[in-house]
Design a protein around this motif. Structure first.
Motif, mmCIF file in Angstrom:
data_model
loop_
_atom_site.group_PDB
_atom_site.id
_atom_site.type_symbol
_atom_site.label_atom_id
_atom_site.label_comp_id
_atom_site.label_asym_id
_atom_site.label_seq_id
_atom_site.Cartn_x
_atom_site.Cartn_y
_atom_site.Cartn_z
ATOM 1 N N SER A 56 0.843 -1.204 0.000
ATOM 2 C CA SER A 56 0.000 0.000 0.000
ATOM 3 C C SER A 56 0.869 1.240 0.000
ATOM 4 N N SER A 57 0.389 2.249 -0.724
ATOM 5 C CA SER A 57 1.158 3.486 -0.813
ATOM 6 C C SER A 57 0.204 4.647 -1.049
ATOM 7 N N CYS A 63 1.031 3.223 -6.819
ATOM 8 C CA CYS A 63 -0.240 2.481 -6.838
ATOM 9 C C CYS A 63 -0.571 2.011 -8.248
ATOM 10 N N LEU A 64 -0.328 2.881 -9.213
ATOM 11 C CA LEU A 64 -0.610 2.546 -10.608
ATOM 12 C C LEU A 64 0.290 1.409 -11.098
ATOM 13 N N VAL A 65 1.574 1.457 -10.722
ATOM 14 C CA VAL A 65 2.523 0.400 -11.116
ATOM 15 C C VAL A 65 2.122 -0.939 -10.496
ATOM 16 N N VAL A 66 1.790 -0.940 -9.197
ATOM 17 C CA VAL A 66 1.388 -2.182 -8.529
ATOM 18 C C VAL A 66 0.099 -2.721 -9.150
ATOM 19 N N MET A 68 -0.979 -2.247 -12.261
ATOM 20 C CA MET A 68 -0.687 -2.795 -13.594
ATOM 21 C C MET A 68 0.047 -4.135 -13.495
ATOM 22 N N LEU A 69 0.983 -4.245 -12.565
ATOM 23 C CA LEU A 69 1.657 -5.537 -12.366
ATOM 24 C C LEU A 69 0.652 -6.604 -11.951
ATOM 25 N N GLY A 70 -0.300 -6.229 -11.103
ATOM 26 C CA GLY A 70 -1.358 -7.153 -10.703
ATOM 27 C C GLY A 70 -2.194 -7.601 -11.894
ATOM 28 N N ASN A 71 -2.479 -6.668 -12.807
ATOM 29 C CA ASN A 71 -3.241 -7.005 -14.011
ATOM 30 C C ASN A 71 -2.484 -7.980 -14.898
ATOM 31 N N VAL A 72 -1.177 -7.769 -15.032
ATOM 32 C CA VAL A 72 -0.345 -8.670 -15.846
ATOM 33 C C VAL A 72 -0.347 -10.072 -15.240
ATOM 34 N N VAL A 73 -0.168 -10.156 -13.919
ATOM 35 C CA VAL A 73 -0.135 -11.453 -13.239
ATOM 36 C C VAL A 73 -1.509 -12.121 -13.295
ATOM 37 N N LEU A 74 -2.573 -11.338 -13.098
ATOM 38 C CA LEU A 74 -3.925 -11.889 -13.189
ATOM 39 C C LEU A 74 -4.199 -12.415 -14.600
ATOM 40 N N GLY A 75 -3.789 -11.667 -15.602
ATOM 41 C CA GLY A 75 -3.945 -12.117 -16.989
ATOM 42 C C GLY A 75 -3.227 -13.432 -17.232
ATOM 43 N N LEU A 76 -2.015 -13.562 -16.688
ATOM 44 C CA LEU A 76 -1.265 -14.819 -16.808
ATOM 45 C C LEU A 76 -2.006 -15.954 -16.105
#
Length: 195
Positions: A56-57, A63-66, A68-76
């Motif tokens: 959390s930040s 927040c935006l970077v975390v 987007m990384l979450g979206n990439v991992v979720l997509g995978l």
């Protein structure tokens, strides 16, 4: 209610929606097997939220970077779930069912599904709280991006393993495979598309 508990109950609605869509065409045991999988998934949501609290930040770009990384991992994760021919979580099971019934590419239906869910959350938030709560630009970005990342990962997995998800084995009526069960509903020319 916790986020995981809420996820569990929403996913029960997705199981019911799959049953309404497919009725006699779907293996009931396969459909019901999604419930214990969802229970475990919901438990791990709450558990992992405790372990990732440090991410959390108050800094917007972080927040935006975390996110987007979450979206990439979720997509995978979704791509692996679909590609592996494993039992699907109810959210993806519903998208697979709609994709099969409408004969539309999984990734396109996934994006439409996510956007519809965000719009429903927006409507519910406004009706219940008379303001928008819990929905910001990260939610909208996720709704639009996860399906795109799924498409990207599925295309990569297809190239890597030299086969498409729908080409995994033959359909058998007794099969416990969600993708194979849905594949049997579609004609032999239908395949997952990566457009």
């Amino acid at each position: 209610m916790t986020f995981g508990e809420t996820t569990f109950f929403i996913n029960l609605l997705f199981v019911a929606a799959q049953w309404l869509l497919l009725r006699q065409s779907i293996n009931k045991l396969l459909l019901l097997s999604q419930i214990p999988i969802t229970f475990a998934f919901s438990y791990f949501i709450d558990t992992s939220m405790q372990f990732t609290e440090f991410l959390s930040s108050d800094v917007y770009w972080k927040c935006l970077v975390v996110s987007m990384l979450g979206n990439v991992v979720l997509g995978l994760g979704v791509a692996l779930e679909v590609f592996s021919d494993a039992a699907a979580l109810p959210g993806e099971g519903l998208v697979l069912a709609v994709s099969t019934v409408l004969r539309k590419p999984f990734s396109s239906v996934k994006i439409a599904n996510d956007v519809i869910l965000v719009l429903l959350a927006l409507l519910l938030s406004y009706c219940v709280f008379h303001e928008i709560r819990g929905l910001r630009e990260g939610t909208v970005i996720s709704a639009l991006c996860v399906g795109i990342f799924v498409k990207f990962w599925l295309a990569g997995l297809t190239k890597l393993f030299k086969r498409a998800p729908a080409e995994i084995g033959e359909f058998k009526s007794g099969s416990m495979s969600w993708n194979r069960q849905l594949q049997g509903l579609a004609d032999s020319k239908y395949r997952f598309e990566f457009r």
